[in-house]
Design an enzyme around this catalytic site. Structure first.
Site, mmCIF file in Angstrom:
data_model
loop_
_atom_site.group_PDB
_atom_site.id
_atom_site.type_symbol
_atom_site.label_atom_id
_atom_site.label_comp_id
_atom_site.label_asym_id
_atom_site.label_seq_id
_atom_site.Cartn_x
_atom_site.Cartn_y
_atom_site.Cartn_z
ATOM 1 N N ASP A 17 5.859 134.984 36.922
ATOM 2 C CA ASP A 17 5.422 135.734 38.099
ATOM 3 C C ASP A 17 4.115 136.443 37.785
ATOM 4 O OD1 ASP A 17 6.263 136.875 40.848
ATOM 5 O OD2 ASP A 17 5.580 138.620 39.716
ATOM 6 N N TYR A 22 -2.804 141.556 39.158
ATOM 7 C CA TYR A 22 -2.420 141.915 37.784
ATOM 8 C C TYR A 22 -3.515 141.613 36.765
ATOM 9 C CZ TYR A 22 2.269 141.664 39.950
ATOM 10 O OH TYR A 22 3.352 141.808 40.783
ATOM 11 N N LYS A 51 0.066 135.584 43.739
ATOM 12 C CA LYS A 51 0.052 136.315 45.017
ATOM 13 C C LYS A 51 -1.363 136.599 45.516
ATOM 14 C CE LYS A 51 4.084 138.751 43.174
ATOM 15 N NZ LYS A 51 3.784 139.051 41.785
ATOM 16 N N HIS A 84 1.010 139.342 48.802
ATOM 17 C CA HIS A 84 1.498 140.379 47.885
ATOM 18 C C HIS A 84 2.045 141.607 48.621
ATOM 19 C CE1 HIS A 84 0.803 142.028 43.560
ATOM 20 N NE2 HIS A 84 1.884 142.528 44.074
ATOM 21 N N SER A 135 5.914 139.240 50.163
ATOM 22 C CA SER A 135 6.342 140.256 49.206
ATOM 23 C C SER A 135 6.145 141.615 49.858
ATOM 24 C CB SER A 135 5.531 140.153 47.911
ATOM 25 O OG SER A 135 5.935 141.160 47.014
ATOM 26 N N LYS A 245 10.125 142.365 33.408
ATOM 27 C CA LYS A 245 8.884 142.290 32.623
ATOM 28 C C LYS A 245 9.133 142.857 31.226
ATOM 29 C CE LYS A 245 5.333 144.511 30.723
ATOM 30 N NZ LYS A 245 5.388 145.699 29.846
ATOM 31 N N SER A 246 8.694 142.137 30.208
ATOM 32 C CA SER A 246 8.662 142.729 28.877
ATOM 33 C C SER A 246 7.553 142.070 28.071
ATOM 34 C CB SER A 246 9.991 142.542 28.142
ATOM 35 O OG SER A 246 9.895 143.150 26.873
ATOM 36 N N LYS A 250 11.686 140.824 21.287
ATOM 37 C CA LYS A 250 13.135 141.043 21.179
ATOM 38 C C LYS A 250 13.745 141.248 22.578
ATOM 39 C CE LYS A 250 16.388 144.273 19.148
ATOM 40 N NZ LYS A 250 16.567 145.130 20.320
ATOM 41 N N GLU A 254 16.384 139.109 24.892
ATOM 42 C CA GLU A 254 17.572 139.812 25.418
ATOM 43 C C GLU A 254 17.714 139.593 26.935
ATOM 44 O OE1 GLU A 254 17.552 144.009 24.222
ATOM 45 O OE2 GLU A 254 18.323 144.514 26.201
HETATM 46 N N1 LIG Z 1 5.551 142.178 44.339
HETATM 47 C C1 LIG Z 1 5.280 143.379 43.926
HETATM 48 O O1 LIG Z 1 4.728 144.224 44.665
HETATM 49 C C2 LIG Z 1 5.642 143.783 42.526
HETATM 50 C C3 LIG Z 1 5.624 145.135 42.140
HETATM 51 C C4 LIG Z 1 6.005 145.446 40.828
HETATM 52 C C5 LIG Z 1 6.360 144.439 39.949
HETATM 53 N N2 LIG Z 1 6.352 143.131 40.344
HETATM 54 C C6 LIG Z 1 6.734 142.033 39.415
HETATM 55 O O2 LIG Z 1 8.011 142.332 38.866
HETATM 56 C C7 LIG Z 1 7.963 142.323 37.445
HETATM 57 C C8 LIG Z 1 8.932 143.347 36.888
HETATM 58 O O3 LIG Z 1 8.767 144.609 37.472
HETATM 59 P P1 LIG Z 1 8.418 145.938 36.664
HETATM 60 O O4 LIG Z 1 7.623 145.618 35.471
HETATM 61 O O5 LIG Z 1 7.869 146.911 37.612
HETATM 62 O O6 LIG Z 1 9.841 146.514 36.263
HETATM 63 P P2 LIG Z 1 11.043 146.148 35.273
HETATM 64 O O7 LIG Z 1 11.046 144.717 34.909
HETATM 65 O O8 LIG Z 1 12.229 146.750 35.917
HETATM 66 O O9 LIG Z 1 10.729 147.045 33.996
HETATM 67 C C9 LIG Z 1 9.800 146.692 33.021
HETATM 68 C C10 LIG Z 1 9.826 147.775 31.960
HETATM 69 O O10 LIG Z 1 11.104 147.764 31.306
HETATM 70 C C11 LIG Z 1 10.938 147.648 29.883
HETATM 71 N N3 LIG Z 1 11.995 146.718 29.433
HETATM 72 C C12 LIG Z 1 12.021 145.378 29.594
HETATM 73 N N4 LIG Z 1 13.148 144.859 29.081
HETATM 74 C C13 LIG Z 1 13.870 145.886 28.591
HETATM 75 C C14 LIG Z 1 15.121 145.983 27.937
HETATM 76 N N5 LIG Z 1 15.857 144.886 27.698
HETATM 77 N N6 LIG Z 1 15.563 147.209 27.567
HETATM 78 C C15 LIG Z 1 14.816 148.308 27.808
HETATM 79 N N7 LIG Z 1 13.614 148.286 28.406
HETATM 80 C C16 LIG Z 1 13.138 147.086 28.824
HETATM 81 C C17 LIG Z 1 9.555 147.084 29.687
HETATM 82 O O11 LIG Z 1 8.993 147.538 28.475
HETATM 83 P P3 LIG Z 1 8.507 146.490 27.325
HETATM 84 O O12 LIG Z 1 7.465 145.614 27.928
HETATM 85 O O13 LIG Z 1 8.010 147.381 26.251
HETATM 86 O O14 LIG Z 1 9.747 145.723 26.923
HETATM 87 C C18 LIG Z 1 8.783 147.635 30.896
HETATM 88 O O15 LIG Z 1 8.296 148.944 30.616
HETATM 89 C C19 LIG Z 1 6.485 142.592 37.114
HETATM 90 O O16 LIG Z 1 6.129 142.080 35.853
HETATM 91 C C20 LIG Z 1 5.782 141.860 38.253
HETATM 92 O O17 LIG Z 1 5.670 140.479 37.919
HETATM 93 C C21 LIG Z 1 6.015 142.799 41.617
#
Ligand SMILES: NC(=O)c1ccc[n+]([C@@H]2O[C@H](COP(=O)([O-])OP(=O)(O)OC[C@H]3O[C@@H](n4cnc5c(N)ncnc54)[C@H](OP(=O)(O)O)[C@@H]3O)[C@@H](O)[C@H]2O)c1
Length: 302
Positions: A17, A22, A51, A84, A135, A245-246, A250, A254
């Site tokens: 994604d 981004y 997007k 988006h 989105s 997102k990570s 590790k 997971e």
């Molecule tokens: N369409 C939209 O408007 C929109 C908006 C926001 C996001 N998105 C998409 O959605 C994806 C995910 O959203 P998001 O990044 O906002 O939120 P998320 O996936 O809920 O959270 C990501 C955060 O969680 C941490 N993390 C990941 N795996 C973990 C685990 N197993 N245990 C503990 N912490 C963990 C990550 O840190 P580390 O990287 O250090 O692991 C990062 O800080 C984005 O990458 C993007 O592609 C889309």
């Protein structure tokens, strides 16, 4: 980013994604090319989503932005191209969040989803994307697009997590045969630190912490899984696609290791009961500079 994509592909991820917004499409393209060139991955084995940025939310801009994305990603098509965000911004050079000289975001109040969607459909016809979607669209906005569509939206990517379960919008999309993809499935723990770093006001962003929720921790203990794995499994069992997102190898491993356990009906009920509704929306008007736009989506109940 290249290392993260590498680690994800190694771990078995096949859904990527990204978005113009981004600024990581080129790095993703480089990582994918290495895999394609080495014969380790075929283009058709990976599902690439990107997007249209807010500055492209007008019919005549769609093709230009999709072509730029394809060039950066080094592919001839994407699998899914999303609008988006429903709100459009005025174009100013290459800026993705253009502002006037007082720092006010330049909102384009003429955004029209019907003509915009026709331009999205033309991209399917031209073979630049296999499918198109939305989105951050609310039910009213989804309905208007569907009513006027020749090619139906395949997906609506929206914020969904344990505290903001979006049950009404998920059901609404499902009834129209539109799949839902959850962003922020872990509660976006990186958002507030990021906003602080950018000097943005975080007072109105709810500080939700699904990863430390006691109900989640208890279930995680039972299955010897992590809280993140329980949160992702809950969404998957609701029939929702997840894109955690990570950048940590590790945690990347997971987050995909979620297919060897199944939550019981009682556990699903306990998790479903944690919904706090709209007050737990993290990506609200304070994290999005488009709140004055007539198509800002979050004023409606869902
Ligand atoms: N369409 C939209 O408007 C929109 C908006 C926001 C996001 N998105 C998409 O959605 C994806 C995910 O959203 P998001 O990044 O906002 O939120 P998320 O996936 O809920 O959270 C990501 C955060 O969680 C941490 N993390 C990941 N795996 C973990 C685990 N197993 N245990 C503990 N912490 C963990 C990550 O840190 P580390 O990287 O250090 O692991 C990062 O800080 C984005 O990458 C993007 O592609 C889309």
């Amino acid at each position: 980013m290249e290392e993260a994509v590498d680690a994800a592909l190694q771990a078995g991820y096949r859904h990527i994604d990204t978005a113009t917004f981004y600024c990581n499409e080129s790095a993703i393209g480089r990582a994918l090319k290495k895999w394609f060139d080495a014969g380790k991955l075929k283009r058709e084995e990976v599902f690439i989503v990107t997007k249209l940025p807010n500055v492209g939310n007008r019919a005549e801009s769609v093709e230009k932005y999709l072509k730029k994305s394809l060039e950066a990603l080094q592919v001839s098509y994407v699998d899914l191209y999303l609008i988006h965000h429903p709100g459009g911004l005025i174009e100013k050079g290459d800026e993705l969040t253009p502002c006037d000289d007082k720092g006010k975001v330049l909102i384009d109040t003429t955004t029209d989803h019907v003509s915009l969607w026709k331009a999205m459909e033309a991209q399917v016809d031209a073979g630049r994307t296999k499918s198109i979607g939305l989105s951050n669209f609310n039910a009213r906005q989804v309905k208007r697009v569907v009513k006027n569509a020749r090619i139906l939206p395949a997906n609506n990517q929206i914020e969904v997590h344990i505290y903001f379960q979006q049950k009404e919008l998920v059901a609404f999309c499902r009834a129209l045969d539109i799949t839902v993809c959850a962003y922020g499935p872990l509660g976006s723990p990186g958002l507030i630190p990021f906003m602080k770093k950018e000097g943005l006001e975080v007072n109105k962003v709810p500080s939700v912490t699904p990863l430390t929720e006691p109900v989640v921790l208890n279930i995680a203990k039972k299955y010897k899984k992590s809280p993140a794995q329980v949160l992702l499994r809950h969404l998957i069992q609701r029939g929702i696609a997840v894109i955690p997102k990570s950048s940590n190898p590790k945690r990347i491993k997971e987050n995909i290791d979620v297919f060897d356990f199944e939550l019981t009906t009682d556990e699903m009920d306990d998790l479903n009961a944690l919904d706090k509704g709209r007050r737990a929306r993290i990506f609200n008007e304070s994290s999005q500079p488009f709140d004055a736009h007539p198509e800002f989506p979050y004023r409606d109940f869902y």
